[in-house]
Design a protein around this motif. Structure first.
Motif, PDB file in Angstrom:
ATOM      1  N   ARG A 377       0.830  -1.207   0.000  1.00  0.00           N
ATOM      2  CA  ARG A 377       0.000   0.000   0.000  1.00  0.00           C
ATOM      3  C   ARG A 377       0.860   1.251   0.000  1.00  0.00           C
ATOM      4  NH1 ARG A 377      -1.120   3.983   2.847  1.00  0.00           N
ATOM      5  NH2 ARG A 377       0.205   3.279   4.543  1.00  0.00           N
ATOM      6  N   THR A 382      -1.776  -1.019  -5.158  1.00  0.00           N
ATOM      7  CA  THR A 382      -3.082  -1.218  -4.539  1.00  0.00           C
ATOM      8  C   THR A 382      -3.619  -2.632  -4.736  1.00  0.00           C
ATOM      9  OG1 THR A 382      -3.587   1.121  -4.870  1.00  0.00           O
ATOM     10  CG2 THR A 382      -5.436  -0.343  -4.382  1.00  0.00           C
ATOM     11  N   ARG A 386      -4.443  -5.206  -1.767  1.00  0.00           N
ATOM     12  CA  ARG A 386      -5.771  -5.793  -1.538  1.00  0.00           C
ATOM     13  C   ARG A 386      -5.683  -7.321  -1.447  1.00  0.00           C
ATOM     14  NH1 ARG A 386      -8.023  -3.689  -5.445  1.00  0.00           N
ATOM     15  NH2 ARG A 386      -9.026  -1.944  -4.372  1.00  0.00           N
ATOM     16  N   LEU A 412      -9.156   0.821   1.033  1.00  0.00           N
ATOM     17  CA  LEU A 412      -8.547   0.584  -0.272  1.00  0.00           C
ATOM     18  C   LEU A 412      -9.576   0.652  -1.376  1.00  0.00           C
ATOM     19  CD1 LEU A 412      -5.928  -2.338  -0.050  1.00  0.00           C
ATOM     20  CD2 LEU A 412      -5.528   0.046  -0.680  1.00  0.00           C
ATOM     21  N   SER A 413     -10.728   0.050  -1.132  1.00  0.00           N
ATOM     22  CA  SER A 413     -11.789   0.032  -2.144  1.00  0.00           C
ATOM     23  C   SER A 413     -12.303   1.426  -2.426  1.00  0.00           C
ATOM     24  CB  SER A 413     -12.941  -0.863  -1.677  1.00  0.00           C
ATOM     25  OG  SER A 413     -12.515  -2.196  -1.521  1.00  0.00           O
ATOM     26  N   GLU A 414     -12.309   2.271  -1.424  1.00  0.00           N
ATOM     27  CA  GLU A 414     -12.800   3.644  -1.593  1.00  0.00           C
ATOM     28  C   GLU A 414     -11.708   4.559  -2.116  1.00  0.00           C
ATOM     29  OE1 GLU A 414     -14.474   4.882   2.073  1.00  0.00           O
ATOM     30  OE2 GLU A 414     -16.136   3.423   2.014  1.00  0.00           O
ATOM     31  N   GLY A 415     -10.487   4.025  -2.227  1.00  0.00           N
ATOM     32  CA  GLY A 415      -9.392   4.830  -2.760  1.00  0.00           C
ATOM     33  C   GLY A 415      -8.880   5.856  -1.783  1.00  0.00           C
ATOM     34  N   GLU A 416      -9.155   5.659  -0.488  1.00  0.00           N
ATOM     35  CA  GLU A 416      -8.699   6.619   0.512  1.00  0.00           C
ATOM     36  C   GLU A 416      -7.285   6.299   0.942  1.00  0.00           C
ATOM     37  OE1 GLU A 416     -13.132   6.953   2.540  1.00  0.00           O
ATOM     38  OE2 GLU A 416     -11.345   6.849   3.786  1.00  0.00           O
ATOM     39  N   SER A 417      -6.632   7.286   1.500  1.00  0.00           N
ATOM     40  CA  SER A 417      -5.275   7.099   2.039  1.00  0.00           C
ATOM     41  C   SER A 417      -5.380   6.348   3.360  1.00  0.00           C
ATOM     42  CB  SER A 417      -4.609   8.452   2.298  1.00  0.00           C
ATOM     43  OG  SER A 417      -3.417   8.269   3.018  1.00  0.00           O
TER      44      SER A 417
END
Length: 419
Positions: A377, A382, A386, A412-417
């Motif tokens: 990560r 990504t 995952r 991770l799915s939401e693309g957040e840090s």
């Protein structure tokens, strides 16, 4: 009132059942009979205490009741096993002639005596540890299996064989003589270490820790220290105290996992840190230390840092280098890889973890995949992160750890840090 007393019986069972068992082992001399006597004694408590009240010394009552229950059971079975008649007579004679000693200090402690019996040299090393964890500490075969990174069926077979060996070889239920102590110390320390690990990070369930197990491991280590203050005894006690110092900071109010780098260090127990640090220094000064002392020294470096950012990762990696030479282990290699990532960057640490997994080591160890996911990560990989988180999630049975990994996957799915 009845519900309250039943709750008290349950609390005593959780806190004292293995102590009662250890004393009954000394008095009866048979694992299975003692285990049955413990269950009979607690069943009697559930029946009699709501009517008669809780006795002044509940543990003494349970031992006395269990001993008489065992005598009755042996007499009932004498028609099937004549050897039980003589055993029943001996136990009854001891009941009439002696009083139970309840002091829990020194080598005469029943649980300590039982540990040394379970760690007898006549037993195979893996069987000694498994038997002690099961009979002295009450861990299930599944919990022991996770501690050994092996199958529950294998653990069960080891325990059965160890019991048979004790019975057939007539291994006595007693503490070792002074001349026997050193050779049996290594196995005893390893068992205590495994007990603490299960208490510090429970293998399954909804609680991250089991304070009863880690507290018991520390108590037993103190007993060993008083008996034989060798450097590695000091090192193991130091290691456990330094880890235990973080307990209050390791979970949120909701019971969720908090990583070391994110913990509120003001919650760390300063008395545990001070005692553990002093023991580490004492052990290191002896120049006869081993892996427990080295691990304690690593924990001491963490304890000395006022924040995660101020941690001396150069020193930690150097200590892991020594530890890996003293006691080669895939888990030590994994911990060193994480330290290298903190010192030299995630790419350096990831290369080491990938090498461990490519060897086939720790493929079923969720922390290896969780560590790999975190480094992927940080490197922006990504999809790899995952996959590694998902693999770790499949391998863990621990509630807080599962929630932690699920949250990582959600972000991770939401693309957040995830920083």
């Amino acid at each position: 009132m009845i519900r309250q007393i039943r709750g008290t019986v349950g609390e005593i069972h959780r806190s004292d059942s293995r102590r009662v068992f250890a004393t009954l082992i000394r008095l009866i001399g048979d694992f299975d009979l003692a285990e049955e006597a413990v269950q009979d004694a607690f069943a009697a408590a559930l029946e009699q205490w709501p009517r008669d009240g809780i006795p002044a010394n509940p543990r003494a009552w349970l031992v006395t009741t269990g001993r008489f229950k065992a005598i009755d059971a042996m007499r009932r079975r004498t028609r099937f096993d004549a050897s039980l008649a003589a055993l029943a007579e001996r136990v009854e004679a001891d009941t009439q002639a002696t009083a139970i000693v309840w002091e829990e200090e020194g080598v005469e402690d029943d649980r300590l005596r039982l540990i040394f019996t379970c760690c007898h040299p006549a037993l195979a090393p893996d069987a000694r540890a498994a038997l002690t964890l099961r009979e002295v500490c009450g861990l299930t075969t599944e919990e022991i299996a996770r501690a050994f990174l092996t199958a529950p069926t294998t653990v069960a077979q080891r325990i059965v064989r160890a019991k048979a060996k004790i019975r057939d070889a007539k291994i006595p239920y007693q503490g070792p003589s002074p001349e026997d102590l050193p050779e049996r110390l290594d196995v005893v320390l390893h068992v205590i270490y495994l007990v603490f690990n299960e208490g510090y990070s429970a293998s399954s369930g909804e609680s991250l820790t089991r304070a009863d197990l880690s507290g018991e491991a520390i108590r037993l280590a103190r007993l060993i220290k008083d008996l034989l203050p060798e450097p590695e005894v000091l090192g193991l006690l130091a290691l456990m105290l330094l880890h235990e110092s973080r307990r209050a900071a390791r979970t949120s109010e909701q019971g969720d996992l908090i990583l070391l780098e994110d913990q509120d260090r003001s919650l760390w127990d300063k008395e545990c840190i001070a005692e553990g640090g002093a023991l580490v220094e004492q052990a290191l000064m002896s120049r006869r230390f081993g892996p427990y002392t080295l691990q304690a020294a690593i924990s001491a470096v963490h304890a000395e840092a006022r924040s995660a950012a101020e941690t001396d990762w150069v020193q930690i990696v150097a200590l892991y280098d020594i530890l890996a030479r003293v006691t080669p282990s895939p888990i030590i290699d994994l911990n060193r890889a994480v330290a290298v990532a903190m010192r030299s960057g995630p790419e350096a640490g990831l290369a080491l973890i990938d090498a461990i997994l490519e060897r086939g080591d720790l493929d079923d160890y969720y922390l290896a995949h969780s560590a790999r996911a975190e480094l992927c990560r940080r490197l922006g990989r990504t999809a790899d992160a995952r996959g590694a988180y998902e693999r770790a999630l499949k391998l863990t049975q621990q509630g807080p750890e599962r929630r932690f990994l699920e949250e990582k996957l959600r972000l991770l799915s939401e693309g957040e840090s995830l920083v």
